[in-house]
Write an enzyme that holds these catalytic residues in place. Structure first.
Site, PDB file in Angstrom:
ATOM      1  N   GLU A   1      34.388  31.581  40.062  1.00 13.07           N
ATOM      2  CA  GLU A   1      33.967  32.692  40.917  1.00 13.07           C
ATOM      3  C   GLU A   1      33.626  32.149  42.304  1.00 13.07           C
ATOM      4  O   GLU A   1      32.535  31.609  42.498  1.00 13.07           O
ATOM      5  CB  GLU A   1      32.732  33.389  40.343  1.00 13.07           C
ATOM      6  CG  GLU A   1      32.925  34.047  38.998  1.00 13.07           C
ATOM      7  CD  GLU A   1      31.687  34.834  38.588  1.00 13.07           C
ATOM      8  OE1 GLU A   1      31.736  36.065  38.609  1.00 13.07           O
ATOM      9  OE2 GLU A   1      30.665  34.200  38.269  1.00 13.07           O
TER      10      GLU A   1
ATOM     11  N   HIS B   1      25.308  30.910  36.672  1.00 12.72           N
ATOM     12  CA  HIS B   1      25.852  31.895  37.605  1.00 12.72           C
ATOM     13  C   HIS B   1      25.325  31.619  39.013  1.00 12.72           C
ATOM     14  O   HIS B   1      24.206  31.131  39.200  1.00 12.72           O
ATOM     15  CB  HIS B   1      25.475  33.310  37.175  1.00 12.72           C
ATOM     16  CG  HIS B   1      26.227  34.375  37.914  1.00 12.72           C
ATOM     17  ND1 HIS B   1      25.853  34.798  39.181  1.00 12.72           N
ATOM     18  CD2 HIS B   1      27.339  35.087  37.592  1.00 12.72           C
ATOM     19  CE1 HIS B   1      26.701  35.720  39.594  1.00 12.72           C
ATOM     20  NE2 HIS B   1      27.610  35.920  38.657  1.00 12.72           N
TER      21      HIS B   1
END
Length: 289
Positions: free
Chosen positions: A202, A127
């Site tokens: 993302e 992430h």
């Protein structure tokens, strides 16, 4: 002998995936209440007739993986019909990270072997927050992905450009695809070709913002990402799915949205209440008809 040499067994992946990460927002008691809300039949989140086409997964914090696993097992035990091995479970359980070795002297790290033993199926890796705060590299993420796959866990690898949008659309898309390729390539090279992998696209500039990235931008970048994956590893047998994350929530999937661009969504804070989850699930179900 043949069974001893067989590779890990991965859970089946339906057509569309909705994966929720709770990050570090919830206390243990709130997480347990939340998963019970997802599983509560009266909340109409999980519909038996859609399980072969729509998969819901929850990624809680590490402390609550075990009670979440127990809640899912209890829910499954109360289902009227027996569970077929090829039918996806009603709710997959994920973890927010794992280490690149199975076991050993790694204080504070999370073993993929232990995650497997607690019925975890998906491991979120790379992430943007971990890359920025803890300095995780593309190579470390790839090693973690390989370790997860070795235990039959599906790597959910977060990718996305750091560079912000510029005035020239084609240049912005080209930069985004190029940055994503640098994150994708080590993962595909580290994974066995028969292992599934999920990439969550993302854009870093969209994470935590009031609005997600524009649909046309996501569609163009994801199309480029699919071409990159085909070019890097055209002989891959394992399933490859691409989700969108980055302020994803209700209203993003329906007509004119992301339904035709990606294989699902990676949900964050907009799915922190049951009503928000239900809205997204209904939007996706409408597109499956």
């Amino acid at each position: 002998m043949a069974s001893a040499l067989a590779g890990p067994r991965f859970p089946p992946l339906p057509k569309t995936l909705l994966i929720i990460s709770l990050k570090m927002y919830f206390t243990p008691s709130r997480t347990i209440d939340y998963i019970q809300g997802l599983l509560e039949p009266r909340n109409d989140i999980i519909r038996q007739e859609n399980r072969s086409r729509l998969l819901l997964a929850l990624i809680p914090d590490f402390l609550t993986i075990y009670p979440c696993s127990e809640a899912i097992k209890e829910f499954e035990s109360n289902l009227a019909a027996p569970q077929d091995a090829d039918t996806p479970p009603p709710l997959l359980l994920g973890a927010q990270d794992c280490f690149w070795d199975s076991l050993g002297p790694y204080t504070g790290e999370i073993s993929p072997v232990c995650l497997r033993d607690m019925n975890v199926s998906i491991v979120e890796l790379g992430h943007a927050e971990r890359r920025a705060i803890f300095g995780e590299t593309d190579q470390q993420v790839a090693r973690k992905a390989a370790a997860a796959a070795d235990q039959g866990l599906i790597p959910l690898v977060c990718i996305g450009e750091v560079s912000t949008l510029g005035p020239i659309v084609s240049e912005a898309i080209g930069r985004a695809v190029g940055e994503c390729e640098a994150q994708i390539r080590p993962v595909l090279e580290a994974l066995p070709r028969d292992a599934p992998v999920i990439f969550a696209y993302e854009p870093v500039w969209a994470i935590g913002k009031p609005q997600p990235a524009r649909v046309d931008h996501v569609g163009a970048v994801v199309s480029g990402i699919r071409s990159v994956i085909e070019r890097i590893d055209r002989h891959r047998k394992g399933e490859v799915r691409i989700l969108y994350g980055g302020s994803a929530g209700p209203g993003l999937w329906g007509p004119g949205g992301l339904g035709k661009e990606v294989d699902g969504m990676f949900l964050g804070r907009f799915a922190h209440d049951i009503e928000g989850v239900r809205k997204v699930v209904r939007e996706v179900e409408e597109s499956l008809r």
